[in-house]
Design an enzyme around this catalytic site. Sequence first.
Site, PDB file in Angstrom:
ATOM      1  N   ALA A 114       0.890  -1.157   0.058  1.00  0.00           N
ATOM      2  CA  ALA A 114      -0.064   0.009   0.082  1.00  0.00           C
ATOM      3  C   ALA A 114       0.927   1.364   0.174  1.00  0.00           C
ATOM      4  O   ALA A 114       1.756   1.293   0.594  1.00  0.00           O
ATOM      5  CB  ALA A 114      -0.785   0.073   1.004  1.00  0.00           C
ATOM      6  N   CYS A 115       0.385   2.259  -0.815  1.00  0.00           N
ATOM      7  CA  CYS A 115       1.412   3.528  -0.837  1.00  0.00           C
ATOM      8  C   CYS A 115       0.591   4.412   0.263  1.00  0.00           C
ATOM      9  O   CYS A 115       1.219   5.539   0.409  1.00  0.00           O
ATOM     10  CB  CYS A 115       0.964   4.223  -2.196  1.00  0.00           C
ATOM     11  SG  CYS A 115       1.960   3.556  -3.351  1.00  0.00           S
ATOM     12  N   ILE A 116      -0.269   4.004   1.131  1.00  0.00           N
ATOM     13  CA  ILE A 116      -0.916   5.092   1.951  1.00  0.00           C
ATOM     14  C   ILE A 116      -0.856   4.129   3.448  1.00  0.00           C
ATOM     15  O   ILE A 116      -1.204   3.228   3.521  1.00  0.00           O
ATOM     16  CB  ILE A 116      -2.254   5.554   1.924  1.00  0.00           C
ATOM     17  CG1 ILE A 116      -2.350   6.197   0.425  1.00  0.00           C
ATOM     18  CG2 ILE A 116      -2.407   6.614   2.935  1.00  0.00           C
ATOM     19  CD1 ILE A 116      -3.611   6.538  -0.158  1.00  0.00           C
ATOM     20  N   ASN A 170       4.046  11.404   1.449  1.00  0.00           N
ATOM     21  CA  ASN A 170       3.569  10.484   2.460  1.00  0.00           C
ATOM     22  C   ASN A 170       4.290   9.265   2.261  1.00  0.00           C
ATOM     23  O   ASN A 170       4.785   8.505   3.265  1.00  0.00           O
ATOM     24  CB  ASN A 170       2.033  10.313   2.142  1.00  0.00           C
ATOM     25  CG  ASN A 170       1.427   9.180   3.502  1.00  0.00           C
ATOM     26  OD1 ASN A 170       1.514   9.606   4.546  1.00  0.00           O
ATOM     27  ND2 ASN A 170       1.029   7.992   2.957  1.00  0.00           N
ATOM     28  N   MET A 184       6.690   7.502   5.278  1.00  0.00           N
ATOM     29  CA  MET A 184       6.521   6.125   5.669  1.00  0.00           C
ATOM     30  C   MET A 184       7.775   5.218   5.479  1.00  0.00           C
ATOM     31  O   MET A 184       8.021   4.344   6.356  1.00  0.00           O
ATOM     32  CB  MET A 184       5.499   5.394   4.785  1.00  0.00           C
ATOM     33  CG  MET A 184       3.833   6.051   4.993  1.00  0.00           C
ATOM     34  SD  MET A 184       2.968   4.796   4.560  1.00  0.00           S
ATOM     35  CE  MET A 184       3.139   4.312   2.819  1.00  0.00           C
TER      36      MET A 184
END
Lengths: 105, 175
Positions: free
Chosen positions: A103-105, B48, B52
């Site tokens: 996942a990118c988020i 973002n 991360m």
Amino acid sequence: MTALEAAGKTIELNGEGFLLDGDQWTPELAEALAESAGMGPLSDKHWQVITFCREDAAREGQSPGLRRISKLSGVSMKELYKLFPKGPGKLAARVAGLPKPQACI
Amino acid sequence: MNTATLTSPTADVTVAPAVPKPEPIAKIAIICSKGTLDMAYPGLILANAARMSGIDATLFFTFWGLDIISEETVDKLHVPTVGNPSMHIPTLVGGLPGMESLATTMMKKQMEKLDIPDVRELVEILDDSGAELYACRMAMDMFKRTEDDLLPQVKDIISAMDFYDKAAGAQILFI
């Protein structure tokens, strides 16, 4: 590929430090994985995240993305960044013995 | 650097020196200059993803990019249907009343289905992640906006020269 010595065993990791064989994961190994990622000893909050990630991955068949962890684990986004300052997106899964999340988020 | 010569039992092999492993990216600075929905996401998602991965992220919003961080516009960003060849519809059709709203609604629905956060939430996530958001002073003056018009997550209104100071050591990305 690198290797990690933990509890008298040699554990193989990929180039990014993730377990090659997820079945080898044990709670003791999590501490060694955290140390290999430059983190200190794991707190209860870390374990709340690790336990969620492992349970969620077992249910969904993939490592949870960071937004999913923050929405469902009871640990907020801000806290996640405090717990894993070197990048919670990768490190939560790495310490939990899971593959790198897609996942990118 | 000299080339190293290795002697093996079978043959003499000349091995070129190994290329040093590239340094991982430590910091990224993203300039967001567009205010359409499809151009808002790439900058925010890349910032973002950087956070991360433990990469520092600084964002500089300029010109139409200010719409991404303005209270009045953040929830109203549109997908352009005119002058957008990727829409695969004739420009005249794209210009018909309601087409842009339709395309925007369709994209937002699809994003909701995939559980992609809306732009406002993404800005909040970035703030929680420790990314730094800045508005461009010149664009703010041009569009007659003040600090009160901006989302609370915006750290400061700065000049282009200030941006370079904040971006010291970063890879810079213009969107």
